[in-house]
Scaffold this motif. Structure first.
Motif, PDB file in Angstrom:
ATOM      1  N   ARG A   1      11.716   4.258  -3.505  1.00 43.93           N
ATOM      2  CA  ARG A   1      11.468   3.056  -4.315  1.00 43.93           C
ATOM      3  C   ARG A   1      11.950   1.816  -3.562  1.00 43.93           C
ATOM      4  NH1 ARG A   1      14.601   0.610  -8.791  1.00 43.93           N
ATOM      5  NH2 ARG A   1      13.133  -0.580 -10.030  1.00 43.93           N
ATOM      6  N   TYR A   2      13.127   1.908  -2.963  1.00 41.93           N
ATOM      7  CA  TYR A   2      13.668   0.792  -2.193  1.00 41.93           C
ATOM      8  C   TYR A   2      12.766   0.460  -1.009  1.00 41.93           C
ATOM      9  CZ  TYR A   2      16.828  -1.907   0.738  1.00 41.93           C
ATOM     10  OH  TYR A   2      17.376  -2.881   1.532  1.00 41.93           O
TER      11      TYR A   2
ATOM     12  N   PHE B   1       9.594   1.071  -0.762  1.00 43.51           N
ATOM     13  CA  PHE B   1       8.342   0.520  -1.265  1.00 43.51           C
ATOM     14  C   PHE B   1       8.492  -0.955  -1.601  1.00 43.51           C
ATOM     15  CE2 PHE B   1       5.323  -0.316  -4.743  1.00 43.51           C
ATOM     16  CZ  PHE B   1       4.150  -0.020  -4.087  1.00 43.51           C
ATOM     17  N   HIS B   2       9.609  -1.322  -2.255  1.00 44.43           N
ATOM     18  CA  HIS B   2       9.841  -2.733  -2.578  1.00 44.43           C
ATOM     19  C   HIS B   2      10.094  -3.558  -1.325  1.00 44.43           C
ATOM     20  CE1 HIS B   2       9.705  -2.618  -6.912  1.00 44.43           C
ATOM     21  NE2 HIS B   2      10.435  -1.500  -6.911  1.00 44.43           N
TER      22      HIS B   2
ATOM     23  N   LYS C   1       6.536  -4.385   0.524  1.00 42.17           N
ATOM     24  CA  LYS C   1       5.633  -5.404  -0.023  1.00 42.17           C
ATOM     25  C   LYS C   1       5.763  -6.739   0.707  1.00 42.17           C
ATOM     26  CE  LYS C   1       3.370  -3.708  -3.599  1.00 42.17           C
ATOM     27  NZ  LYS C   1       1.968  -3.738  -3.771  1.00 42.17           N
TER      28      LYS C   1
END
Length: 126
Positions: free
Chosen positions: A53-54, A56-57, A60
């Motif tokens: 998740r980290y 992926f963020h 961006k």
């Protein structure tokens, strides 16, 4: 001989009849060990999920920066031909960009550049 054969068979079967190391433990201890293993696996999966998740963020904004940089390095800068919006009346600067020569180039250099572009874009070119 029969005694020796019987004792060797007894030894052979004795290897399989050994008591496993965990057989002395109670069922409660086995359940605790299984629970510890499941908790460790769950924590490992959660760690991988949070790391993903980290990432992926983090990706961006990085993706946007790469896209903007790629737009700045346009195909026209990689190409030797001028691709751009034309002015209402062609200026000397725009003509030199299209021909690929400097604005202060001489007539001979301008003619050879013009001839090269005309040959490249001629419809009869096979």
């Amino acid at each position: 001989m029969e005694g020796a054969a019987a004792s060797s068979e007894g030894l052979r079967y004795a290897e399989y009849a050994r008591v496993p190391a965990g057989a002395g433990k109670g069922q409660a201890e086995l359940d605790r060990g299984l629970a510890r293993t499941m908790i460790a696996v769950g924590l490992g999966v959660a760690t991988v999920a949070f790391a993903g998740r980290y990432a992926f963020h983090l990706w961006k904004p990085l993706e946007q920066a790469i896209t903007e940089t790629a737009k700045r390095i346009s195909a026209s800068s990689l190409s030797s031909y001028y691709k751009g919006g034309f002015e209402q009346k062609m200026s000397r600067r725009e003509a030199s960009l299209i021909l690929g020569v400097s604005p202060s180039a001489g007539k001979a250099k301008i003619r050879t550049a013009h001839r090269r572009i005309m040959i490249l874009n001629h419809p009869d070119k096979g």
